[in-house]
Write a protein that holds these residues in place. Structure first.
Motif, PDB file in Angstrom:
ATOM      1  N   ALA A 229      -2.366  11.275  -9.557  1.00 31.01           N
ATOM      2  CA  ALA A 229      -1.074  10.571  -9.568  1.00 31.01           C
ATOM      3  C   ALA A 229      -0.922   9.696  -8.328  1.00 31.01           C
ATOM      4  N   ALA A 230      -1.391  10.175  -7.177  1.00 33.66           N
ATOM      5  CA  ALA A 230      -1.272   9.396  -5.946  1.00 33.66           C
ATOM      6  C   ALA A 230      -2.095   8.110  -6.032  1.00 33.66           C
ATOM      7  N   LEU A 231      -3.354   8.225  -6.453  1.00 35.02           N
ATOM      8  CA  LEU A 231      -4.207   7.037  -6.564  1.00 35.02           C
ATOM      9  C   LEU A 231      -3.681   6.068  -7.616  1.00 35.02           C
ATOM     10  N   SER A 232      -3.248   6.589  -8.734  1.00 34.69           N
ATOM     11  CA  SER A 232      -2.704   5.748  -9.795  1.00 34.69           C
ATOM     12  C   SER A 232      -1.466   5.003  -9.318  1.00 34.69           C
ATOM     13  N   SER A 233      -0.565   5.707  -8.617  1.00 36.68           N
ATOM     14  CA  SER A 233       0.670   5.063  -8.153  1.00 36.68           C
ATOM     15  C   SER A 233       0.385   3.984  -7.107  1.00 36.68           C
ATOM     16  N   ILE A 234      -0.650   4.173  -6.306  1.00 40.57           N
ATOM     17  CA  ILE A 234      -1.019   3.150  -5.317  1.00 40.57           C
ATOM     18  C   ILE A 234      -1.470   1.874  -6.031  1.00 40.57           C
ATOM     19  N   ILE A 235      -2.311   2.024  -7.041  1.00 41.70           N
ATOM     20  CA  ILE A 235      -2.792   0.848  -7.792  1.00 41.70           C
ATOM     21  C   ILE A 235      -1.636   0.158  -8.501  1.00 41.70           C
ATOM     22  N   ILE A 236      -0.800   0.949  -9.174  1.00 42.80           N
ATOM     23  CA  ILE A 236       0.351   0.377  -9.883  1.00 42.80           C
ATOM     24  C   ILE A 236       1.238  -0.390  -8.914  1.00 42.80           C
ATOM     25  N   TYR A 237       1.543   0.232  -7.771  1.00 41.34           N
ATOM     26  CA  TYR A 237       2.422  -0.431  -6.807  1.00 41.34           C
ATOM     27  C   TYR A 237       1.783  -1.711  -6.267  1.00 41.34           C
ATOM     28  N   LEU A 238       0.490  -1.660  -5.963  1.00 38.11           N
ATOM     29  CA  LEU A 238      -0.192  -2.849  -5.434  1.00 38.11           C
ATOM     30  C   LEU A 238      -0.146  -4.022  -6.412  1.00 38.11           C
ATOM     31  N   VAL A 239      -0.411  -3.770  -7.682  1.00 35.88           N
ATOM     32  CA  VAL A 239      -0.437  -4.835  -8.682  1.00 35.88           C
ATOM     33  C   VAL A 239       0.957  -5.443  -8.863  1.00 35.88           C
ATOM     34  N   ILE A 240       1.958  -4.582  -9.047  1.00 32.58           N
ATOM     35  CA  ILE A 240       3.315  -5.090  -9.265  1.00 32.58           C
ATOM     36  C   ILE A 240       3.860  -5.736  -7.998  1.00 32.58           C
ATOM     37  N   TYR A 241       3.615  -5.142  -6.856  1.00 35.84           N
ATOM     38  CA  TYR A 241       4.077  -5.698  -5.586  1.00 35.84           C
ATOM     39  C   TYR A 241       3.484  -7.089  -5.364  1.00 35.84           C
ATOM     40  N   ALA A 242       2.211  -7.244  -5.690  1.00 34.77           N
ATOM     41  CA  ALA A 242       1.568  -8.558  -5.545  1.00 34.77           C
ATOM     42  C   ALA A 242       2.253  -9.589  -6.430  1.00 34.77           C
ATOM     43  N   ALA A 243       2.518  -9.251  -7.676  1.00 36.16           N
ATOM     44  CA  ALA A 243       3.151 -10.201  -8.603  1.00 36.16           C
ATOM     45  C   ALA A 243       4.539 -10.599  -8.126  1.00 36.16           C
ATOM     46  N   MET A 244       5.380  -9.617  -7.793  1.00 39.13           N
ATOM     47  CA  MET A 244       6.754  -9.958  -7.429  1.00 39.13           C
ATOM     48  C   MET A 244       6.840 -10.664  -6.075  1.00 39.13           C
ATOM     49  N   ASN A 245       5.979 -10.323  -5.144  1.00 38.37           N
ATOM     50  CA  ASN A 245       6.015 -10.998  -3.849  1.00 38.37           C
ATOM     51  C   ASN A 245       5.411 -12.398  -3.905  1.00 38.37           C
ATOM     52  N   LEU A 246       4.328 -12.563  -4.646  1.00 35.71           N
ATOM     53  CA  LEU A 246       3.766 -13.905  -4.786  1.00 35.71           C
ATOM     54  C   LEU A 246       4.778 -14.833  -5.457  1.00 35.71           C
ATOM     55  N   GLY A 247       5.468 -14.322  -6.461  1.00 32.53           N
ATOM     56  CA  GLY A 247       6.497 -15.118  -7.122  1.00 32.53           C
ATOM     57  C   GLY A 247       7.640 -15.471  -6.186  1.00 32.53           C
ATOM     58  N   ALA A 248       8.114 -14.490  -5.422  1.00 32.07           N
ATOM     59  CA  ALA A 248       9.214 -14.744  -4.486  1.00 32.07           C
ATOM     60  C   ALA A 248       8.800 -15.774  -3.435  1.00 32.07           C
ATOM     61  N   PHE A 249       7.596 -15.663  -2.926  1.00 31.45           N
ATOM     62  CA  PHE A 249       7.143 -16.633  -1.927  1.00 31.45           C
ATOM     63  C   PHE A 249       6.923 -18.014  -2.531  1.00 31.45           C
ATOM     64  N   ALA A 250       6.530 -18.078  -3.798  1.00 32.16           N
ATOM     65  CA  ALA A 250       6.410 -19.381  -4.459  1.00 32.16           C
ATOM     66  C   ALA A 250       7.773 -20.055  -4.547  1.00 32.16           C
ATOM     67  N   VAL A 251       8.804 -19.285  -4.861  1.00 28.83           N
ATOM     68  CA  VAL A 251      10.163 -19.845  -4.905  1.00 28.83           C
ATOM     69  C   VAL A 251      10.589 -20.301  -3.512  1.00 28.83           C
TER      70      VAL A 251
END
Length: 180
Positions: free
Chosen positions: A16-38
């Motif tokens: 669960a720990a490893l899975s949650s790290i990957i999930i968070y990294l992928v989603i965090y990358a998408a939402m932050n890249l989008g916010a910085f693009a704006v």
């Protein structure tokens, strides 16, 4: 902090720990890249990345305002944006470890989420309700590449929030994911 928290319980709740790290990294990358693009698009006009420079954005660039609001809500953890699932997966790993440190960290992270919500929602309020700082409501010219980046980031942010199983399946460290 959220993506590092599962390391605290990795011995007690490894998968669960490893899975949650990957999930968070992928989603965090998408939402932050989008916010910085704006932010880049806005800064092309205002020559500033200050929150006050986003005042009145809805009046002259409603699409950018909606895009940034999606990213801010996702960073806050509001469903159905992907950030809710990213945070939920981390909390699940922490609580699932059934350790005092896991529970304590989950509570600290919940408090931090509430504090961060104040700041993220303040940016949204500024864009939607405050006046433009210089009174200039000329639309922003956004390059096609930057627009494409925002669209892809919104797509990923929403897709992973509405269909979180997509990431859960690929981030699994069980026998199926490892081919055995």
């Amino acid at each position: 902090g959220f993506m590092l928290a599962p390391f605290v319980v990795i011995e007690s709740n490894r998968e669960a720990a490893l899975s949650s790290i990957i999930i968070y990294l992928v989603i965090y990358a998408a939402m932050n890249l989008g916010a910085f693009a704006v932010i880049i698009a806005i800064a092309r006009k205002t020559r500033s990345a200050e929150i006050s420079s986003m005042g009145g954005l809805f009046n002259y660039m409603p699409a950018l305002t909606v895009a940034m609001t999606v990213f801010l809500f996702s960073l806050t953890g509001i469903p159905p944006m992907g950030g809710w699932y990213a945070k939920f997966s981390v909390w699940s790993a922490l609580v699932g470890a059934d350790t005092g440190l896991g529970y304590a960290l989950a509570v600290i992270m919940a408090v931090n989420t509430v504090i961060a919500a104040y700041y993220y929602l303040n940016v949204a309020k500024t864009m939607w309700f405050d006046p433009a700082p210089d009174g200039d409501v000329t639309p922003i010219k956004v390059p096609a590449g930057l627009t494409a980046a925002m669209v892809l980031a919104i797509g990923a942010t929403m897709l992973f929030g509405v269909l979180p199983g997509l990431l859960s399946d690929i981030s699994s460290f069980g026998p199926v994911a490892l081919g055995g």
